[in-house]
Design a protein around this motif. Sequence first.
Motif, PDB file in Angstrom:
ATOM      1  N   ALA A   1     -36.944 -41.600  16.709  1.00 46.37           N
ATOM      2  CA  ALA A   1     -37.864 -41.135  17.669  1.00 46.37           C
ATOM      3  C   ALA A   1     -39.478 -42.000  17.712  1.00 46.37           C
ATOM      4  O   ALA A   1     -39.629 -42.259  18.785  1.00 46.37           O
ATOM      5  CB  ALA A   1     -38.202 -39.606  17.248  1.00 46.37           C
ATOM      6  N   ALA A   2     -40.018 -42.027  16.408  1.00 43.35           N
ATOM      7  CA  ALA A   2     -41.007 -42.803  16.308  1.00 43.35           C
ATOM      8  C   ALA A   2     -40.834 -44.279  17.011  1.00 43.35           C
ATOM      9  O   ALA A   2     -41.878 -44.544  17.758  1.00 43.35           O
ATOM     10  CB  ALA A   2     -41.540 -42.843  15.050  1.00 43.35           C
ATOM     11  N   TYR A   3     -39.749 -45.060  16.917  1.00 44.58           N
ATOM     12  CA  TYR A   3     -39.400 -46.124  17.470  1.00 44.58           C
ATOM     13  C   TYR A   3     -39.444 -46.151  18.665  1.00 44.58           C
ATOM     14  O   TYR A   3     -39.743 -47.070  19.434  1.00 44.58           O
ATOM     15  CB  TYR A   3     -38.258 -46.730  16.654  1.00 44.58           C
ATOM     16  CG  TYR A   3     -37.991 -48.088  17.455  1.00 44.58           C
ATOM     17  CD1 TYR A   3     -38.625 -49.333  16.901  1.00 44.58           C
ATOM     18  CD2 TYR A   3     -36.794 -48.195  18.342  1.00 44.58           C
ATOM     19  CE1 TYR A   3     -38.359 -50.440  17.762  1.00 44.58           C
ATOM     20  CE2 TYR A   3     -36.729 -49.454  19.145  1.00 44.58           C
ATOM     21  CZ  TYR A   3     -37.182 -50.519  18.573  1.00 44.58           C
ATOM     22  OH  TYR A   3     -37.079 -51.762  19.419  1.00 44.58           O
ATOM     23  N   THR A   4     -38.800 -45.133  19.179  1.00 46.63           N
ATOM     24  CA  THR A   4     -38.710 -44.881  20.904  1.00 46.63           C
ATOM     25  C   THR A   4     -40.134 -44.961  21.448  1.00 46.63           C
ATOM     26  O   THR A   4     -40.363 -45.390  22.599  1.00 46.63           O
ATOM     27  CB  THR A   4     -37.968 -43.604  21.162  1.00 46.63           C
ATOM     28  OG1 THR A   4     -36.649 -43.881  20.606  1.00 46.63           O
ATOM     29  CG2 THR A   4     -37.648 -43.386  22.628  1.00 46.63           C
ATOM     30  N   VAL A   5     -41.143 -44.017  20.753  1.00 46.62           N
ATOM     31  CA  VAL A   5     -42.327 -43.949  21.417  1.00 46.62           C
ATOM     32  C   VAL A   5     -43.081 -45.301  21.260  1.00 46.62           C
ATOM     33  O   VAL A   5     -43.729 -45.654  22.100  1.00 46.62           O
ATOM     34  CB  VAL A   5     -43.171 -42.937  20.599  1.00 46.62           C
ATOM     35  CG1 VAL A   5     -44.696 -43.005  21.112  1.00 46.62           C
ATOM     36  CG2 VAL A   5     -42.587 -41.736  20.718  1.00 46.62           C
ATOM     37  N   VAL A   6     -42.845 -46.230  20.123  1.00 47.71           N
ATOM     38  CA  VAL A   6     -43.576 -47.504  20.204  1.00 47.71           C
ATOM     39  C   VAL A   6     -42.861 -48.297  21.090  1.00 47.71           C
ATOM     40  O   VAL A   6     -43.954 -49.011  21.848  1.00 47.71           O
ATOM     41  CB  VAL A   6     -43.136 -48.360  18.772  1.00 47.71           C
ATOM     42  CG1 VAL A   6     -43.494 -49.688  18.687  1.00 47.71           C
ATOM     43  CG2 VAL A   6     -43.782 -47.302  17.352  1.00 47.71           C
ATOM     44  N   VAL A   7     -41.591 -48.336  21.514  1.00 42.64           N
ATOM     45  CA  VAL A   7     -41.114 -49.236  22.606  1.00 42.64           C
ATOM     46  C   VAL A   7     -41.694 -48.880  23.913  1.00 42.64           C
ATOM     47  O   VAL A   7     -42.137 -49.749  24.847  1.00 42.64           O
ATOM     48  CB  VAL A   7     -39.554 -49.126  22.549  1.00 42.64           C
ATOM     49  CG1 VAL A   7     -38.961 -49.783  23.811  1.00 42.64           C
ATOM     50  CG2 VAL A   7     -38.854 -49.564  21.224  1.00 42.64           C
ATOM     51  N   LEU A   8     -41.932 -47.442  24.070  1.00 42.19           N
ATOM     52  CA  LEU A   8     -42.576 -46.999  25.425  1.00 42.19           C
ATOM     53  C   LEU A   8     -43.888 -47.450  25.625  1.00 42.19           C
ATOM     54  O   LEU A   8     -44.471 -47.419  26.753  1.00 42.19           O
ATOM     55  CB  LEU A   8     -42.322 -45.735  25.693  1.00 42.19           C
ATOM     56  CG  LEU A   8     -40.871 -45.056  26.045  1.00 42.19           C
ATOM     57  CD1 LEU A   8     -40.614 -43.549  26.015  1.00 42.19           C
ATOM     58  CD2 LEU A   8     -40.343 -45.527  27.125  1.00 42.19           C
ATOM     59  N   LYS A   9     -44.561 -47.452  24.534  1.00 41.84           N
ATOM     60  CA  LYS A   9     -46.024 -47.914  24.490  1.00 41.84           C
ATOM     61  C   LYS A   9     -46.361 -49.529  24.568  1.00 41.84           C
ATOM     62  O   LYS A   9     -47.532 -49.841  24.552  1.00 41.84           O
ATOM     63  CB  LYS A   9     -46.674 -47.482  23.179  1.00 41.84           C
ATOM     64  CG  LYS A   9     -46.810 -46.063  22.916  1.00 41.84           C
ATOM     65  CD  LYS A   9     -47.829 -45.328  23.845  1.00 41.84           C
ATOM     66  CE  LYS A   9     -47.878 -43.795  23.491  1.00 41.84           C
ATOM     67  NZ  LYS A   9     -48.864 -43.123  24.637  1.00 41.84           N
TER      68      LYS A   9
END
Length: 373
Positions: A345-353
């Motif tokens: 989940a945290a990686y998903t947020v990083v990618v979207l940022k």
Amino acid sequence: MHASSVTSRSETSIAIHRPLRVFAWLSFLAEVIIIGTGGAVRLTGSGLGCSEWPLCTPESLIPLPEQGIHGLIEFGNRTMTGVVGLVALAVVLLTVHAVGGRRLVLRALWFAVGGVVLAVAVYAIAEVLGVAYSAALMSAALLLSVIAGAVDSLRRTEQRRDLALLAWIVLAGVMAQAVVGGFAVLTDLNAFIVGFHYASSLLLVCVTAAYLVRLYAAPGPRETAVPRWFAILTHVTGLALAVTILFGVLTTGSGPHSGDADIKRTGFDATWLAHVHSWPGYILAALIVALLVSAWVLRLPTRNWLIVLTATVLVQVLVGVLQARHGLPPVLVGIHMMLASLSAAAYTVVVLKLKRPVATEHAPAVAAHAGHA
């Protein structure tokens, strides 16, 4: 997942009310919690606590006293599936109302009613004809109605199609997961089906996380906010994360926690797989630290979430080492499973940022609205 992959044809500011924000967070938390309850089923040997699906026994929907604690644990996880589905449905309806108003909500409800009628009809016909897995066919009919409803709704959505698409994906995913979970029981906990069930749940955690990011983001076109090499390195890190999780699933599928004492495992050497699982894990940790240092030196928008990702993965590595050295105690294995979902989940947020809204003369007003929402 790129933010641009779920952008709408006409992204404009919409009213994001408190109930939608609350249910969006509840959906994310529910998807994480059900990984924990599913892990409890497996780690306590309760995988066949309910021997049938969707009933718990051939005669009862709920566990009987003679099934003991294992039946309660397995039935508890099934109940949690219902909670996850209802919350996902609430997010869909609230999202559809926000982007299309009452008209789209009514259309979605008509598809829901039609799906229930179709599912009952399919089940009744299958029972009359003596077709095996009639409950699975009923669930498949419900899933098809959800997909049809999603297609119809998205075709009529002109604003924030990104939010609508992500919400429908979660609802369809929950429906599909119920079917997969049923087949896991009917195949006596086939290790590959159980592993797929876990990996699919993890992906749904990522999608709910993506929904939250997009919910609070300013709508409109997006542009890259980081250097190209940083974006490439981030995606390489994602590949390392995926490989680490894949070998983790295979390792668990070959280890002692099968969900039931009499269930056969995959047949792979669990000790060898544990070593193979650790290699991409250490590479992943190194890549994330490199990203974190680079993001802070260059003051990139991903830096705060990279702290979260770094902390989660480092704790994950520590728990992995401890569980390997202490003979895979169930509690540590369960924590390891939960941390894997939070890392994803945290990686998903990083990618979207990696991307940001394109700066326009209207950007301040849009950003202010998103912050208020």
